[in-house]
Design a protein around this motif. Structure first.
Motif, PDB file in Angstrom:
ATOM      1  N   THR A  99      19.509   4.951  11.331  1.00 34.53           N
ATOM      2  CA  THR A  99      20.606   5.204  10.344  1.00 34.53           C
ATOM      3  C   THR A  99      19.858   6.468   9.581  1.00 34.53           C
ATOM      4  O   THR A  99      18.437   5.343   8.891  1.00 34.53           O
ATOM      5  N   VAL A 100      18.724   7.408   9.652  1.00 28.64           N
ATOM      6  CA  VAL A 100      18.081   7.877   9.184  1.00 28.64           C
ATOM      7  C   VAL A 100      18.099   9.556   8.928  1.00 28.64           C
ATOM      8  O   VAL A 100      18.853  10.482  10.112  1.00 28.64           O
ATOM      9  N   PRO A 101      17.779  10.286   7.938  1.00 27.12           N
ATOM     10  CA  PRO A 101      18.047  11.628   8.209  1.00 27.12           C
ATOM     11  C   PRO A 101      17.765  12.659   9.356  1.00 27.12           C
ATOM     12  O   PRO A 101      18.398  13.506   9.786  1.00 27.12           O
TER      13      PRO A 101
ATOM     14  N   GLY B 158      20.929  10.711  13.370  1.00 34.68           N
ATOM     15  CA  GLY B 158      20.669  11.517  12.216  1.00 34.68           C
ATOM     16  C   GLY B 158      20.068  12.310  13.301  1.00 34.68           C
ATOM     17  O   GLY B 158      20.257  12.196  14.892  1.00 34.68           O
TER      18      GLY B 158
ATOM     19  N   PRO C 110      13.644  -2.096   6.671  1.00 37.05           N
ATOM     20  CA  PRO C 110      13.243   0.066   6.177  1.00 37.05           C
ATOM     21  C   PRO C 110      11.401   0.009   6.852  1.00 37.05           C
ATOM     22  O   PRO C 110      11.108   0.502   6.772  1.00 37.05           O
TER      23      PRO C 110
ATOM     24  N   THR D 153      19.354   1.135   8.209  1.00 32.37           N
ATOM     25  CA  THR D 153      19.126   2.682   7.431  1.00 32.37           C
ATOM     26  C   THR D 153      18.087   2.930   6.414  1.00 32.37           C
ATOM     27  O   THR D 153      17.413   2.333   5.620  1.00 32.37           O
ATOM     28  N   LEU D 154      17.309   4.302   6.605  1.00 30.19           N
ATOM     29  CA  LEU D 154      16.137   5.172   6.046  1.00 30.19           C
ATOM     30  C   LEU D 154      16.321   6.029   5.139  1.00 30.19           C
ATOM     31  O   LEU D 154      17.190   6.509   6.007  1.00 30.19           O
ATOM     32  N   ASP D 155      16.024   6.238   4.121  1.00 33.13           N
ATOM     33  CA  ASP D 155      17.015   6.532   3.377  1.00 33.13           C
ATOM     34  C   ASP D 155      16.031   8.126   3.429  1.00 33.13           C
ATOM     35  O   ASP D 155      16.616   9.294   2.933  1.00 33.13           O
ATOM     36  N   GLU D 156      14.414   8.295   3.948  1.00 30.74           N
ATOM     37  CA  GLU D 156      14.086   9.069   4.328  1.00 30.74           C
ATOM     38  C   GLU D 156      13.559   9.294   5.779  1.00 30.74           C
ATOM     39  O   GLU D 156      13.782   8.903   6.639  1.00 30.74           O
ATOM     40  N   GLU D 157      13.396  10.712   5.846  1.00 38.81           N
ATOM     41  CA  GLU D 157      12.464  11.142   7.136  1.00 38.81           C
ATOM     42  C   GLU D 157      11.740  10.534   7.929  1.00 38.81           C
ATOM     43  O   GLU D 157      11.100   9.830   6.874  1.00 38.81           O
TER      44      GLU D 157
END
Length: 337
Positions: free
Chosen positions: A127-129, A147, A62, A84-88
């Motif tokens: 998957t990303v915000p 997202g 990521p 999957t990224l937790d930040e934009e």
């Protein structure tokens, strides 16, 4: 495109082919043979994996993936599995087709692998915000982005057999008019008909944009696309009309949520602010939470149901308090001050 041979042969062929899925004159098989004849090992070496894929923009990491799509990255970025990224994720910088300055401006995100005959062998989900697209002529090919996608640059393309499982927003008219959407958008998109959420100037995701959108230079509606914290006071000022139509009356709205094409709320957000001052008449806050005190200096303030002010609401006069409609929740005081 040259790769160090640190990936097993079958994966190497698939990924190299993915890099040229809609490009011309790519020869993935020849590239793989060249690496093998150079006498390098084709056995995967995890400890060197990041260095191997960073320059080629082919990765399952990521952090490397996010950097590859930055202005320091490459013209093409390919995933090798679900990520999957937790930040934009911000896609920025100017790039050219195949990395050649003589070629047109172009950038590509490949969420798939394919064989030597360019048959897709696997597709992946990112998957990303949210993704903010600032690179011109950016194309997403195959697979799924789970997202929201916010497009600020012209020439965005969502290819056929590609899905945005979320909302697609355009930050300006040029970005919207030059976009090509062949794939599927499950939420709000250019064909959803949800006017109030896709209004071009009303979609904000940072402090400066929100302050401007709320000012008298902003729009009748403004919407945040995620939890947002402001360090300074937010002032809602100016006279606006419902859908910018004077015949529909004075009205203004802050949306703290996102929704799908059927107007079902998909997510509610929190706006944290030291002070929110309302000077626009008939101003409504809908869904989500304002964490901070609200000062109302005009008539017709509305707090919609399923909306919370985690703080106090102070009215500048009894008239303003009597004209307010409070359907949501206020955790603190409601009083004239």
């Amino acid at each position: 495109m040259k790769l160090k041979a640190l990936i097993v042969p079958t994966l190497l062929v698939g990924i190299l082919a993915a890099c040229g899925a809609d490009e011309e004159a790519e020869e993935p098989k020849k590239e793989a043979e060249t690496e093998q004849t150079a006498g390098q090992s084709t056995v995967a070496q995890p400890e060197e994996k990041t260095d191997a894929v960073a320059t080629a923009s082919i990765t399952d990491d990521p952090a490397v993936f996010a950097k590859a799509l930055s202005e320091e990255g490459n013209w093409i970025v390919a995933a090798t599995k679900d990520l999957t990224l937790d930040e934009e994720l911000v896609v920025n910088g100017e790039f050219h087709d195949k990395g050649e300055a003589a070629n047109p401006i172009y950038r590509k995100l490949a969420l798939y692998t394919q064989d030597e005959q360019r048959n897709v062998t696997g597709t992946f989900t990112l998957t990303v915000p949210k993704i903010i697209v600032q690179s011109e002529n950016f194309t997403i090919v195959n697979g799924t982005v789970k997202g929201d996608v916010i497009v600020e640059a012209k020439g965005f393309t969502l290819k056929e057999n590609t899905t945005i499982d979320g909302n697609l927003f355009f930050a300006n008219e040029e970005a919207k008019e030059t976009a090509v959407v062949e794939g599927t958008v499950t939420g709000v998109g250019p064909e959803s008909g949800v006017e109030d959420v896709v209004s071009s100037a009303s979609i904000v995701y940072d402090e400066d944009a929100l302050i401007k959108a709320a000012s008298k230079e902003g729009n009748w509606i403004f919407t945040i696309l995620g939890d947002l914290t402001l360090d300074k006071e937010l002032v809602v000022a100016g006279e606006f009309y419902n859908k910018n139509d004077k015949a529909q009356g004075i009205y203004r709205k802050l949306g703290l949520y996102s929704q799908d094409g059927e107007r079902n709320v998909k997510a509610a957000y929190t706006l944290t602010v030291p002070k929110l001052t309302v000077q626009s008449e008939n101003f409504k806050i809908q869904n989500g939470t304002v964490k901070g005190d609200v000062y109302v200096e005009t008539n017709g303030f509305t707090l919609a149901k399923d909306t919370t002010i985690d703080g106090n609401v102070y009215f500048a006069s009894e008239e303003f308090q009597k004209s307010a409609v409070i359907e949501g929740t206020i955790t603190g005081a409601q009083e004239v001050k």
